[in-house]
Enzyme design. Sequence first.
Site, short mmCIF file in Angstrom:
data_model
loop_
_atom_site.label_atom_id
_atom_site.label_comp_id
_atom_site.label_asym_id
_atom_site.label_seq_id
_atom_site.Cartn_x
_atom_site.Cartn_y
_atom_site.Cartn_z
N ALA A 196 0.86 -1.19 0.00
CA ALA A 196 0.00 0.00 0.00
C ALA A 196 0.89 1.23 0.00
O ALA A 196 2.03 1.19 0.47
CB ALA A 196 -0.91 0.01 1.22
N ALA A 204 0.44 5.53 0.68
CA ALA A 204 -0.37 6.70 1.01
C ALA A 204 0.52 7.93 1.02
O ALA A 204 1.71 7.86 0.71
CB ALA A 204 -1.06 6.49 2.35
N SER A 205 -0.04 9.06 1.41
CA SER A 205 0.71 10.31 1.33
C SER A 205 1.89 10.34 2.29
O SER A 205 2.94 10.89 1.97
CB SER A 205 -0.21 11.49 1.62
OG SER A 205 -0.83 11.34 2.89
N ILE A 206 1.75 9.73 3.45
CA ILE A 206 2.81 9.79 4.46
C ILE A 206 3.71 8.56 4.43
O ILE A 206 4.93 8.69 4.59
CB ILE A 206 2.19 9.96 5.87
CG1 ILE A 206 1.65 11.39 6.02
CG2 ILE A 206 3.21 9.65 6.96
CD1 ILE A 206 1.01 11.66 7.36
N GLN A 217 4.53 4.21 3.16
CA GLN A 217 4.39 3.11 2.22
C GLN A 217 4.61 1.82 2.99
O GLN A 217 5.44 1.76 3.90
CB GLN A 217 5.44 3.27 1.11
CG GLN A 217 5.22 2.40 -0.10
CD GLN A 217 5.94 2.96 -1.32
OE1 GLN A 217 5.67 4.08 -1.73
NE2 GLN A 217 6.86 2.19 -1.89
N VAL A 218 3.87 0.76 2.64
CA VAL A 218 3.94 -0.49 3.39
C VAL A 218 4.48 -1.61 2.49
O VAL A 218 4.03 -1.77 1.35
CB VAL A 218 2.55 -0.89 3.93
CG1 VAL A 218 2.62 -2.22 4.67
CG2 VAL A 218 2.00 0.21 4.85
N LYS A 222 6.07 -0.45 7.77
CA LYS A 222 5.46 0.84 7.44
C LYS A 222 6.59 1.87 7.45
O LYS A 222 7.19 2.12 8.49
CB LYS A 222 4.38 1.18 8.47
CG LYS A 222 3.62 2.47 8.20
CD LYS A 222 2.53 2.64 9.26
CE LYS A 222 1.74 3.92 9.05
NZ LYS A 222 0.68 4.07 10.09
N ASP A 266 -10.72 3.81 14.62
CA ASP A 266 -10.88 3.67 13.17
C ASP A 266 -11.14 2.21 12.82
O ASP A 266 -10.39 1.58 12.08
CB ASP A 266 -9.60 4.17 12.47
CG ASP A 266 -9.82 4.46 10.99
OD1 ASP A 266 -10.98 4.62 10.59
OD2 ASP A 266 -8.83 4.53 10.25
#
Length: 418
Positions: free
Chosen positions: A111, A113-115, A117-118, A132, A269
């Site tokens: 995955a 995302a903006s902050i 990566q995994v 992460k 969440d």
Amino acid sequence: MLLSGIKGAWRIAQTTSVLAKNGFDWLRGDRPPTPKLLRETFEDLGATYIKLGQFIASSPTLFPEDYVEEFQACLDQTEPLPYSYIESVLQKELRQPLDQVFSEIDPNALASASIAQVHAAKLVTGEDVVIKVQKPGVEHVIHTDLNFIHLAMKILETITPHLEMASLSEIVEEIQKSMMDECDFLKEAQNIESFQRFLDETQNNLVVVPKVYHQATSRRVLTMERLYGVSMTDLDAIKRYSENPELTLRIAMNTWFASLHQCDIFHADVHAGNLMVLRDGRVGFIDFGIVGRLTPGTWDALNDFGEALIAGDYETMANAMVVVGITKQKVDTVKLANDLEKFIKRVDGLQSVSYLDITETENDINKLMTDFVRMAKRHGIQFPRQFGLLIKQLLYFDRYRHVMAIDLVAEDYMSFLN
């Protein structure tokens, strides 16, 4: 110091350029509604503003309905960076040869995302893990951009003169804390281990969280046990791993409700991607980047709310809402009670959506949350964000109940609190 100043100046120039471009487009006649214009501008500005957009989307207790709805479309999915960039962060953060920590790392991201990566990986000791990794330069960009957050709020307040929300300074403070907490993976590791201590103290071996591997963890790198399972909304897959899906959901709900008063934090969440049924039938809670904390007053009000729900006493429920909320006017609890009764009956009457349609489920939850907040505001009540987070998780669990066609009654929910 000089390099930091140059990077900061460059980021300011980038921000100014984006704002200028969107401003010129507006002057030339490309004039989408203000919420859409702001959302598109935030996405162009990158990591910090995408997170700010998500904060707005998840905070109907603070922001107007049209902004909350628009920012639901603020996607935090980006093209993966080449592995060479991720590798450079790992080497800098772990301060040792990577082959002494990992026997293999999949260069293809799970995955992005903006902050962060995994990536999937395997430790030299044989455990399957996920890493992460904070993207290069992101922390500096966020630190620089936070200086603009106050200005962004001022602009938002100016273009929406009748904005009804808590004081600007409190919102800015919460945004800053939320963003910086998400960027500090050591805090996320602490959240995971706090929840693990709660599981240990309550002798709960039916729920798991990922083990944190500290030898491969830092402020910008979080290495965790890889859990294998399926989403809580995929009923067919759940039946492969659990002989009793109803019991599995009850275990998840029992655990989450118990954490409200027996753990330092609660998972804030629990959408379908973060609540799993593992291959051995246990429930897995993952991703503790967003957590909540309840004050004693909020907990007492929640208890009153639950007891009143059992009794069908909507006026007492209304009084509990007044206690936990912020209000500058006298609330007519009889009228609020009538609206509460209609809302709860509406939630109870919802039909299950496709258990594979996670996006639709998320949209439904956001819509219900917005309607709940709108109802409270009509009566002059504004909720703190923590209470909003709490209500949203309750709506997630109610949706899982519908997906599994489980007929829980008020007493069931109250039993989870005790």
